[in-house]
Scaffold this motif. Structure first.
Motif, mmCIF file in Angstrom:
data_model
loop_
_atom_site.group_PDB
_atom_site.id
_atom_site.type_symbol
_atom_site.label_atom_id
_atom_site.label_comp_id
_atom_site.label_asym_id
_atom_site.label_seq_id
_atom_site.Cartn_x
_atom_site.Cartn_y
_atom_site.Cartn_z
ATOM 1 N N ASP A 252 1.254 -1.721 0.272
ATOM 2 C CA ASP A 252 0.205 -0.026 -0.008
ATOM 3 C C ASP A 252 0.650 1.339 -0.095
ATOM 4 O OD1 ASP A 252 -2.186 1.966 0.045
ATOM 5 O OD2 ASP A 252 -2.379 1.548 2.198
ATOM 6 N N THR A 253 1.278 1.951 -0.756
ATOM 7 C CA THR A 253 1.829 3.621 -1.240
ATOM 8 C C THR A 253 0.645 4.116 -0.861
ATOM 9 O OG1 THR A 253 1.829 2.946 -3.548
ATOM 10 C CG2 THR A 253 2.928 2.256 -2.852
ATOM 11 N N PRO A 254 1.190 6.038 -0.695
ATOM 12 C CA PRO A 254 0.564 6.425 0.073
ATOM 13 C C PRO A 254 0.447 6.977 -1.823
ATOM 14 C CG PRO A 254 2.660 6.316 0.713
ATOM 15 C CD PRO A 254 2.443 5.735 0.240
ATOM 16 N N GLY A 255 -0.935 8.153 -2.242
ATOM 17 C CA GLY A 255 -1.393 8.618 -3.510
ATOM 18 C C GLY A 255 -0.826 9.774 -3.467
ATOM 19 N N GLN B 283 -7.765 12.494 -10.054
ATOM 20 C CA GLN B 283 -7.020 13.337 -9.990
ATOM 21 C C GLN B 283 -5.995 13.942 -11.045
ATOM 22 O OE1 GLN B 283 -7.474 12.248 -5.894
ATOM 23 N NE2 GLN B 283 -9.294 13.882 -5.373
ATOM 24 N N SER B 284 -5.512 14.303 -10.195
ATOM 25 C CA SER B 284 -4.143 14.439 -11.302
ATOM 26 C C SER B 284 -2.906 13.905 -10.773
ATOM 27 C CB SER B 284 -3.409 16.494 -11.210
ATOM 28 O OG SER B 284 -3.252 16.831 -10.096
ATOM 29 N N GLN B 285 -2.828 13.426 -8.937
ATOM 30 C CA GLN B 285 -1.807 12.455 -8.961
ATOM 31 C C GLN B 285 -2.306 10.779 -9.379
ATOM 32 O OE1 GLN B 285 0.437 12.909 -7.504
ATOM 33 N NE2 GLN B 285 1.477 11.260 -6.740
ATOM 34 N N SER B 286 -3.612 11.021 -9.560
ATOM 35 C CA SER B 286 -4.129 9.218 -10.208
ATOM 36 C C SER B 286 -3.228 9.820 -11.552
ATOM 37 C CB SER B 286 -5.428 9.310 -10.889
ATOM 38 O OG SER B 286 -6.343 9.433 -9.397
ATOM 39 N N ILE B 287 -3.326 10.284 -12.595
ATOM 40 C CA ILE B 287 -2.502 10.786 -13.791
ATOM 41 C C ILE B 287 -1.418 10.518 -13.809
ATOM 42 C CG2 ILE B 287 -2.072 11.957 -15.841
ATOM 43 C CD1 ILE B 287 -5.314 13.250 -15.229
ATOM 44 N N VAL C 100 0.412 8.149 -11.304
ATOM 45 C CA VAL C 100 1.162 6.982 -10.780
ATOM 46 C C VAL C 100 0.782 6.420 -12.060
ATOM 47 C CG1 VAL C 100 -0.312 5.606 -9.422
ATOM 48 C CG2 VAL C 100 -0.014 7.714 -8.220
ATOM 49 N N ASP C 101 -0.533 6.198 -12.645
ATOM 50 C CA ASP C 101 -0.988 5.533 -14.001
ATOM 51 C C ASP C 101 0.029 6.201 -14.305
ATOM 52 O OD1 ASP C 101 -3.000 4.240 -15.266
ATOM 53 O OD2 ASP C 101 -2.691 5.851 -16.579
ATOM 54 N N ARG C 102 0.965 6.920 -14.838
ATOM 55 C CA ARG C 102 1.880 7.399 -15.774
ATOM 56 C C ARG C 102 3.092 6.303 -15.372
ATOM 57 N NH1 ARG C 102 2.591 12.818 -15.509
ATOM 58 N NH2 ARG C 102 1.061 13.748 -16.564
ATOM 59 N N GLN C 103 3.324 6.504 -14.703
ATOM 60 C CA GLN C 103 4.817 5.583 -13.608
ATOM 61 C C GLN C 103 4.756 4.263 -13.726
ATOM 62 O OE1 GLN C 103 4.307 7.179 -9.941
ATOM 63 N NE2 GLN C 103 6.043 8.022 -9.612
ATOM 64 N N MET C 104 2.656 3.481 -14.203
ATOM 65 C CA MET C 104 3.239 2.827 -13.529
ATOM 66 C C MET C 104 3.045 2.151 -15.610
ATOM 67 S SD MET C 104 -0.804 0.959 -11.531
ATOM 68 C CE MET C 104 -1.623 2.821 -10.808
ATOM 69 N N LYS C 105 2.750 2.617 -16.194
ATOM 70 C CA LYS C 105 3.155 2.488 -18.023
ATOM 71 C C LYS C 105 5.129 2.371 -17.807
ATOM 72 C CE LYS C 105 -0.551 5.060 -19.539
ATOM 73 N NZ LYS C 105 -1.878 5.988 -20.277
ATOM 74 N N ARG C 106 5.315 3.340 -17.430
ATOM 75 C CA ARG C 106 7.036 3.716 -17.371
ATOM 76 C C ARG C 106 7.127 2.132 -17.080
ATOM 77 N NH1 ARG C 106 9.070 7.503 -13.480
ATOM 78 N NH2 ARG C 106 7.361 8.951 -14.919
ATOM 79 N N SER D 233 -16.373 7.659 -16.964
ATOM 80 C CA SER D 233 -15.474 7.999 -18.161
ATOM 81 C C SER D 233 -14.216 8.850 -17.671
ATOM 82 C CB SER D 233 -16.635 9.253 -17.767
ATOM 83 O OG SER D 233 -16.740 9.824 -18.568
ATOM 84 N N ASP D 234 -14.228 9.527 -16.431
ATOM 85 C CA ASP D 234 -12.195 9.805 -16.085
ATOM 86 C C ASP D 234 -11.392 9.448 -16.942
ATOM 87 O OD1 ASP D 234 -14.199 12.292 -15.810
ATOM 88 O OD2 ASP D 234 -13.212 12.222 -14.042
ATOM 89 N N LEU D 235 -11.993 7.499 -16.456
ATOM 90 C CA LEU D 235 -10.903 6.901 -16.449
ATOM 91 C C LEU D 235 -10.623 6.718 -17.737
ATOM 92 C CD1 LEU D 235 -11.169 3.740 -14.377
ATOM 93 C CD2 LEU D 235 -9.041 5.085 -14.667
ATOM 94 N N ARG D 236 -11.966 6.187 -18.658
ATOM 95 C CA ARG D 236 -11.700 6.610 -20.368
ATOM 96 C C ARG D 236 -11.040 7.292 -21.189
ATOM 97 N NH1 ARG D 236 -17.208 2.981 -20.358
ATOM 98 N NH2 ARG D 236 -16.518 1.106 -20.023
ATOM 99 N N SER D 237 -11.798 8.519 -20.549
ATOM 100 C CA SER D 237 -10.279 9.698 -20.937
ATOM 101 C C SER D 237 -8.886 10.151 -21.006
ATOM 102 C CB SER D 237 -11.370 11.162 -21.107
ATOM 103 O OG SER D 237 -11.702 11.193 -19.404
ATOM 104 N N LYS D 238 -8.898 10.255 -19.186
ATOM 105 C CA LYS D 238 -7.567 10.786 -18.945
ATOM 106 C C LYS D 238 -6.846 9.899 -18.665
ATOM 107 C CE LYS D 238 -10.329 14.419 -16.401
ATOM 108 N NZ LYS D 238 -10.388 15.053 -14.859
ATOM 109 N N LEU D 239 -6.724 8.681 -18.335
ATOM 110 C CA LEU D 239 -5.696 7.827 -18.159
ATOM 111 C C LEU D 239 -5.700 6.323 -19.609
ATOM 112 C CD1 LEU D 239 -6.491 6.273 -15.092
ATOM 113 C CD2 LEU D 239 -4.803 8.373 -15.695
ATOM 114 N N ARG D 240 -5.294 6.459 -20.453
ATOM 115 C CA ARG D 240 -4.611 6.276 -21.895
ATOM 116 C C ARG D 240 -3.312 5.908 -21.883
ATOM 117 N NH1 ARG D 240 -8.443 7.673 -26.990
ATOM 118 N NH2 ARG D 240 -10.791 7.231 -25.578
#
Length: 102
Positions: free
Chosen positions: A27-30, A59-63, A65-71, A95-102
């Protein structure tokens, strides 16, 4: 402070078994202040669950962290938490997941 605010401020690790498999759970901090700690944990993961708030959504931090996971090529799935809270809107979060986390 973690319980009072309802947030994680330092990484915690535990494990469980599932059939013949040993599953490590981290469990990591968000929060943005802990981006380096999240990145450190991502280097050793086989997969991840991105937990999103049903009220706040992506949220911006979700984006970030998602970018880090992709890296680090970490396979991931999203889980929407806090759906019992007033103002939760899972349709908007999806909807936000589909549009913001691609």
């Amino acid at each position: 402070l973690e319980r009072e605010k309802g947030i994680t401020i330092q990484s915690a690790a535990t494990y469980c078994t599932w059939g013949d498999n040993h599953v490590n759970i981290i469990d990591t901090p968000g929060h943005v202040d802990f981006t380096v700690e999240v990145e450190r944990a991502l280097r050793v993961l086989d997969g991840a669950v991105l937990v999103l708030c049903g009220v706040s959504g992506v949220q911006s931090q979700s984006i970030t962290v998602d970018r880090q996971m992709k890296r680090y090529n970490v396979p991931r799935l999203a889980f929407i938490n806090k759906l019992d809270r007033q103002g939760s809107n899972p349709t908007k979060v999806i909807s936000d997941l589909r549009s913001k986390l691609r």
